[in-house]
Design an enzyme around this catalytic site. Structure first.
Site, PDB file in Angstrom:
ATOM      1  N   ASP A  22      26.989 -31.245  -3.932  1.00 32.20           N
ATOM      2  CA  ASP A  22      25.869 -30.397  -3.515  1.00 32.20           C
ATOM      3  C   ASP A  22      24.606 -31.221  -3.249  1.00 32.20           C
ATOM      4  OD1 ASP A  22      24.658 -28.037  -2.850  1.00 32.20           O
ATOM      5  OD2 ASP A  22      24.373 -27.335  -4.914  1.00 32.20           O
ATOM      6  N   HIS A  39      25.071 -33.993   5.666  1.00 35.39           N
ATOM      7  CA  HIS A  39      26.531 -33.834   5.537  1.00 35.39           C
ATOM      8  C   HIS A  39      27.248 -35.120   5.961  1.00 35.39           C
ATOM      9  CE1 HIS A  39      25.907 -29.739   4.490  1.00 35.39           C
ATOM     10  NE2 HIS A  39      25.570 -29.322   5.698  1.00 35.39           N
ATOM     11  N   LEU A 133      45.984 -41.997  -5.610  1.00 34.50           N
ATOM     12  CA  LEU A 133      45.078 -40.878  -5.871  1.00 34.50           C
ATOM     13  C   LEU A 133      45.508 -39.603  -5.129  1.00 34.50           C
ATOM     14  CD1 LEU A 133      42.223 -40.031  -7.095  1.00 34.50           C
ATOM     15  CD2 LEU A 133      41.352 -40.418  -4.784  1.00 34.50           C
TER      16      LEU A 133
HETATM   17  C1  IPE Z   1      28.882 -25.035  -3.376  1.00 31.01           C
HETATM   18  O1  IPE Z   1      27.657 -25.440  -2.854  1.00 31.01           O
HETATM   19  C2  IPE Z   1      29.967 -25.214  -2.370  1.00 31.01           C
HETATM   20  C3  IPE Z   1      30.217 -26.600  -1.948  1.00 31.01           C
HETATM   21  C4  IPE Z   1      29.713 -27.666  -2.476  1.00 31.01           C
HETATM   22  C5  IPE Z   1      31.151 -26.728  -0.878  1.00 31.01           C
HETATM   23  P1  IPE Z   1      26.622 -24.396  -2.277  1.00 31.01           P
HETATM   24  O2  IPE Z   1      25.394 -25.140  -1.940  1.00 31.01           O
HETATM   25  O3  IPE Z   1      27.234 -23.579  -1.219  1.00 31.01           O
HETATM   26  O4  IPE Z   1      26.388 -23.475  -3.567  1.00 31.01           O
HETATM   27  P2  IPE Z   1      25.295 -22.363  -3.904  1.00 31.01           P
HETATM   28  O5  IPE Z   1      25.439 -21.297  -2.892  1.00 31.01           O
HETATM   29  O6  IPE Z   1      23.966 -23.022  -3.858  1.00 31.01           O
HETATM   30  O7  IPE Z   1      25.642 -21.917  -5.274  1.00 31.01           O
HETATM   31  C1  IPE Z   2      26.669 -29.371  -0.034  1.00 29.45           C
HETATM   32  O1  IPE Z   2      25.349 -29.561   0.332  1.00 29.45           O
HETATM   33  C2  IPE Z   2      27.617 -29.307   1.131  1.00 29.45           C
HETATM   34  C3  IPE Z   2      28.179 -27.969   1.371  1.00 29.45           C
HETATM   35  C4  IPE Z   2      27.970 -26.897   0.669  1.00 29.45           C
HETATM   36  C5  IPE Z   2      29.082 -27.855   2.497  1.00 29.45           C
HETATM   37  P1  IPE Z   2      24.472 -28.341   0.799  1.00 29.45           P
HETATM   38  O2  IPE Z   2      24.662 -28.139   2.249  1.00 29.45           O
HETATM   39  O3  IPE Z   2      24.731 -27.140  -0.045  1.00 29.45           O
HETATM   40  O4  IPE Z   2      23.006 -28.888   0.527  1.00 29.45           O
HETATM   41  P2  IPE Z   2      21.804 -28.088  -0.116  1.00 29.45           P
HETATM   42  O5  IPE Z   2      22.299 -27.497  -1.403  1.00 29.45           O
HETATM   43  O6  IPE Z   2      21.401 -27.036   0.869  1.00 29.45           O
HETATM   44  O7  IPE Z   2      20.755 -29.111  -0.345  1.00 29.45           O
HETATM   45 MG    MG Z   3      23.974 -26.446  -1.767  1.00 24.46          MG
END
Ligand code: IPE
Ligand code: IPE
Ligand code: MG
Length: 248
Positions: A22, A39, A133
């Site tokens: 995240d 990303h 892995l």
């Molecule tokens: C959780 O991250 C899903 C992934 C890392 C793929 P999100 O950024 O979508 O989670 P929430 O919505 O903040 O909980």
């Molecule tokens: C995690 O990073 C990747 C996915 C959920 C696909 P985010 O895209 O959720 O990044 P933030 O949380 O908005 O910073």
């Molecule tokens: Mg996120």
């Protein structure tokens, strides 16, 4: 870096680590870039983790790459994430295969674009005999989806008389989940400072240790991983018992 790795107990490396990757978007914003750049940089962290984990003895790495809920993001971002998945697999698969990595996907894979489904199936097929892995990509995944899906399968089998209701034990239930072939994770790592599990592996994390770090995923390093494992190794996992029972 050398100091933290030397502090790790080689006999207490978690076999299975689950990660919630995240903070890509916030990391990119801090750099004055758009979310997609975050990303893309996140893929670099994945590459690093896939290289480091087997080296230290981790056998299973489950990565939350796209949740069921993530379909609600702007179409532009969803498309970019799907493209990134396909392109990363295309670019990395040869090296992953050479490195003996076995690829698995869990989640509602049918909901992914056809191109992504095809690439995932090819990658799983190519690497199916690899013994290094196990890299498990959670895509269009949510634990509630998986649990409901398992329940439907079980109900169907009970209804048609294949399965006796008395045989629905927790072991049997696990065997209907998409994670059926993997042991439960001992350690969950979530980056970016959020302290929630966002519908991830609700069943499988029943007794996992949770580690949260404020570091965003693209900035998560080999050293960050060692810190998480070090923290994990210094916890007492009691599984309902008393501390005295564990230390005896
Ligand atoms: C959780 O991250 C899903 C992934 C890392 C793929 P999100 O950024 O979508 O989670 P929430 O919505 O903040 O909980
Ligand atoms: C995690 O990073 C990747 C996915 C959920 C696909 P985010 O895209 O959720 O990044 P933030 O949380 O908005 O910073
Ligand atoms: Mg996120």
């Amino acid at each position: 870096m050398s100091s933290i790795i030397n502090k790790l107990d080689k006999n207490k490396i978690p076999k299975h680590i689950a990660m919630i990757m995240d903070g890509n978007g916030r990391w990119a914003k801090e750099q004055g870039k758009n979310r997609i750049f975050g990303h893309q940089q996140g893929v670099e962290t994945v590459r690093k983790m896939v290289e480091v984990c087997p080296r230290i003895g981790v056998e299973y790495l489950t990565l939350y790459a796209f949740s069921t809920e993530n379909w609600s993001r702007p179409k532009f971002e969803v498309n970019a994430l799907m493209e990134l998945l396909v392109n990363s697999l295309r670019k990395e698969i040869k090296k992953l295969h050479e490195n003996n990595v076995r690829i698995h996907a869990i989640g509602c894979i049918d909901d992914l674009p056809k191109k992504a489904q095809k690439k995932l199936a090819e990658s799983a097929e190519l690497t199916k005999n690899n013994t290094g892995l196990n890299l498990i990509l959670a895509l269009s995944y949510s634990a509630q989806w998986d649990i409901v899906n398992a329940t439907k399968l079980i109900a169907g089998q009970v209804k048609s008389g294949i399965l006796d209701i008395e045989d629905v034990t927790k072991e049997r239930f696990s065997s209907y989940l998409s994670t059926r072939n993997f042991p439960n994770p001992e350690l969950l790592i979530r980056t970016s400072g959020e302290r929630r599990i966002s519908n991830y592996l609700l069943w499988e994390l029943a007794y996992a240790e949770f580690y949260f770090t404020n570091t965003h995923w693209p900035a998560f390093t080999e050293e960050s991983l060692y810190e998480a494992i070090f923290d994990y190794q210094n916890r007492e996992r009691r599984f309902g018992k008393t501390s005295e029972q564990i230390t005896q």
